[in-house]
Design a protein around this motif. Structure first.
Motif, short mmCIF file in Angstrom:
data_model
loop_
_atom_site.label_atom_id
_atom_site.label_comp_id
_atom_site.label_asym_id
_atom_site.label_seq_id
_atom_site.Cartn_x
_atom_site.Cartn_y
_atom_site.Cartn_z
N GLN A 91 67.18 61.96 16.46
CA GLN A 91 68.01 60.83 16.88
C GLN A 91 67.15 59.67 17.36
O GLN A 91 67.41 58.51 17.03
CB GLN A 91 68.96 61.26 18.01
CG GLN A 91 69.87 60.12 18.50
CD GLN A 91 70.57 60.46 19.80
OE1 GLN A 91 69.95 61.02 20.71
NE2 GLN A 91 71.85 60.13 19.90
N ASN A 94 65.31 58.02 14.36
CA ASN A 94 66.28 57.32 13.53
C ASN A 94 66.75 56.02 14.18
O ASN A 94 66.92 55.00 13.50
CB ASN A 94 67.49 58.22 13.24
CG ASN A 94 67.15 59.37 12.31
OD1 ASN A 94 66.16 59.32 11.58
ND2 ASN A 94 67.97 60.42 12.33
N GLU A 95 66.95 56.06 15.48
CA GLU A 95 67.40 54.85 16.18
C GLU A 95 66.30 53.79 16.18
O GLU A 95 66.57 52.60 15.99
CB GLU A 95 67.80 55.19 17.61
CG GLU A 95 68.30 54.00 18.44
CD GLU A 95 69.57 53.38 17.90
OE1 GLU A 95 69.88 52.23 18.29
OE2 GLU A 95 70.28 54.03 17.10
N GLU A 97 63.95 53.45 13.94
CA GLU A 97 63.89 52.92 12.58
C GLU A 97 65.03 51.92 12.34
O GLU A 97 64.84 50.89 11.69
CB GLU A 97 63.95 54.05 11.57
CG GLU A 97 62.69 54.91 11.53
CD GLU A 97 62.79 56.05 10.55
OE1 GLU A 97 63.93 56.36 10.12
OE2 GLU A 97 61.75 56.64 10.21
N ARG A 98 66.21 52.23 12.87
CA ARG A 98 67.36 51.35 12.68
C ARG A 98 67.14 50.01 13.37
O ARG A 98 67.64 48.97 12.89
CB ARG A 98 68.61 52.02 13.25
CG ARG A 98 69.92 51.30 12.92
CD ARG A 98 71.10 51.95 13.61
NE ARG A 98 71.10 51.72 15.05
CZ ARG A 98 71.51 50.56 15.61
NH1 ARG A 98 71.91 49.56 14.85
NH2 ARG A 98 71.49 50.44 16.92
N ARG A 99 66.37 49.99 14.46
CA ARG A 99 66.14 48.75 15.21
C ARG A 99 65.15 47.82 14.52
O ARG A 99 64.93 46.70 14.96
CB ARG A 99 65.63 49.06 16.62
CG ARG A 99 66.60 49.85 17.50
CD ARG A 99 67.88 49.12 17.78
NE ARG A 99 68.73 49.87 18.71
CZ ARG A 99 68.77 49.66 20.02
NH1 ARG A 99 68.04 48.70 20.57
NH2 ARG A 99 69.56 50.38 20.79
N ASP A 100 64.50 48.28 13.45
CA ASP A 100 63.61 47.44 12.64
C ASP A 100 62.53 46.77 13.48
O ASP A 100 62.40 45.55 13.54
CB ASP A 100 64.43 46.37 11.90
CG ASP A 100 63.57 45.54 10.94
OD1 ASP A 100 62.57 46.09 10.43
OD2 ASP A 100 63.91 44.36 10.71
N CYS A 115 65.39 44.31 16.14
CA CYS A 115 66.62 43.72 15.57
C CYS A 115 66.51 42.21 15.50
O CYS A 115 67.49 41.49 15.74
CB CYS A 115 67.85 44.13 16.39
SG CYS A 115 68.22 45.89 16.35
#
Length: 283
Positions: A91, A94-95, A97-100, A115
């Motif tokens: 988790q 993944n988070e 990575e999602r925040r770029d 982000c």
């Protein structure tokens, strides 16, 4: 399950610490021919001034600068602000990575974006500092960070990069490696000076103990422990000024490059899909 709780920061204003003015390019490196690929690593424990020294050295040599510690601090900030369970590694990664997370290398120093927005104001907060060491010990997260750092090395092949595993793990084939160190007491005194400058109270003995504790955690963790590469130039900064440290590093780089008969060509082709060396690097 251990969950990092959010802190109420609605009324808090971020503390912005002024950057040390950069030294102009030194005569000893001015006009020095640089190879197409020049990776310089600076490793060492907390409080040795790696970031400010690395940035100044990069400026003197005309190279890009990478602060890898900022990447792990950003991961800690994300975990705190999103109230993530730091034991749920999938988790967490993944988070992140999602925040770029990526650096804007057009800024000086490069700005770490999350982000699309700067996260620099969070990186030195106390809650982030307390969590960064256990965050940095997460194997899957380190694998992702190492991948990103090597990608930056491809995008920016003339680079000064600092951290704890840059010469030992991330760039074992670096052209020049340094390892900075100083006694825990000296590093505590430096940190105390920074805290006093912010108008904050300081317990010097507690600072020294915290630094010693982190040294132990970082050097004994199973994943990419803090270690001095066998081929690194060791520099004890305990009794050296900031300028003396930068001068010593610059002189060593100049000697190494001057000893080469010809500039070293890039060891691998640039991947155009990763972007240009002058643009925004991924982190």
């Amino acid at each position: 399950m251990t969950t990092v709780k959010k802190n109420d920061r609605a009324r808090r204003r971020p503390v912005v610490v002024p950057m040390r003015p950069l030294s102009p390019q030194s005569p000893q490196s001015e006009g020095l021919p640089l190879p197409d690929r020049l990776i310089i690593t600076i490793d060492g424990p907390a409080g040795t001034g790696k970031s400010t020294v690395a940035r100044a050295l990069a400026h003197r040599l005309g190279l890009d600068f990478l602060d890898t510690g900022a990447m792990y601090r950003a991961a800690a900030a994300i975990a705190i602000d999103a109230a993530l369970d730091i034991h749920d590694h999938d988790q967490l990664v993944n988070e992140i990575e999602r925040r770029d997370l990526h650096f804007d290398f057009d800024a000086d120093p490069p700005t770490l974006l999350c982000c699309g927005e700067s996260i620099m104001h969070r990186l030195r907060d106390d809650d982030v500092t307390r969590l960064v060491s256990p965050i940095a010990a997460i194997d899957r997260l380190r694998q992702e960070m190492v991948r990103k750092q090597r990608q930056i090395g491809v995008q920016h092949p003339r680079l000064v990069t600092e951290g704890r595993d840059q010469g030992s793990v991330v760039f074992p084939d670096a052209d020049v490696k340094f390892f900075l160190y100083a006694s825990p007491r000296v590093r505590a005194q430096r940190r105390a000076k920074d805290e006093h400058a912010k108008g904050l109270p300081v317990d010097l003995d507690a600072l020294e103990q915290a630094i010693s504790d982190r040294d132990h955690r970082d050097s004994t963790r199973t994943v990419a422990p803090l270690t001095c590469p066998a081929d690194a130039e060791r520099i004890d900064t305990s009794n050296m000024s900031f300028d003396q440290v930068v001068d010593a590093l610059e002189a060593h780089v100049t000697r190494v490059l001057g000893s080469r008969k010809a500039p070293r060509p890039a060891h691998r082709a640039r991947n155009p899909a990763l972007g240009s060396a002058g643009g925004t690097g991924s982190a």
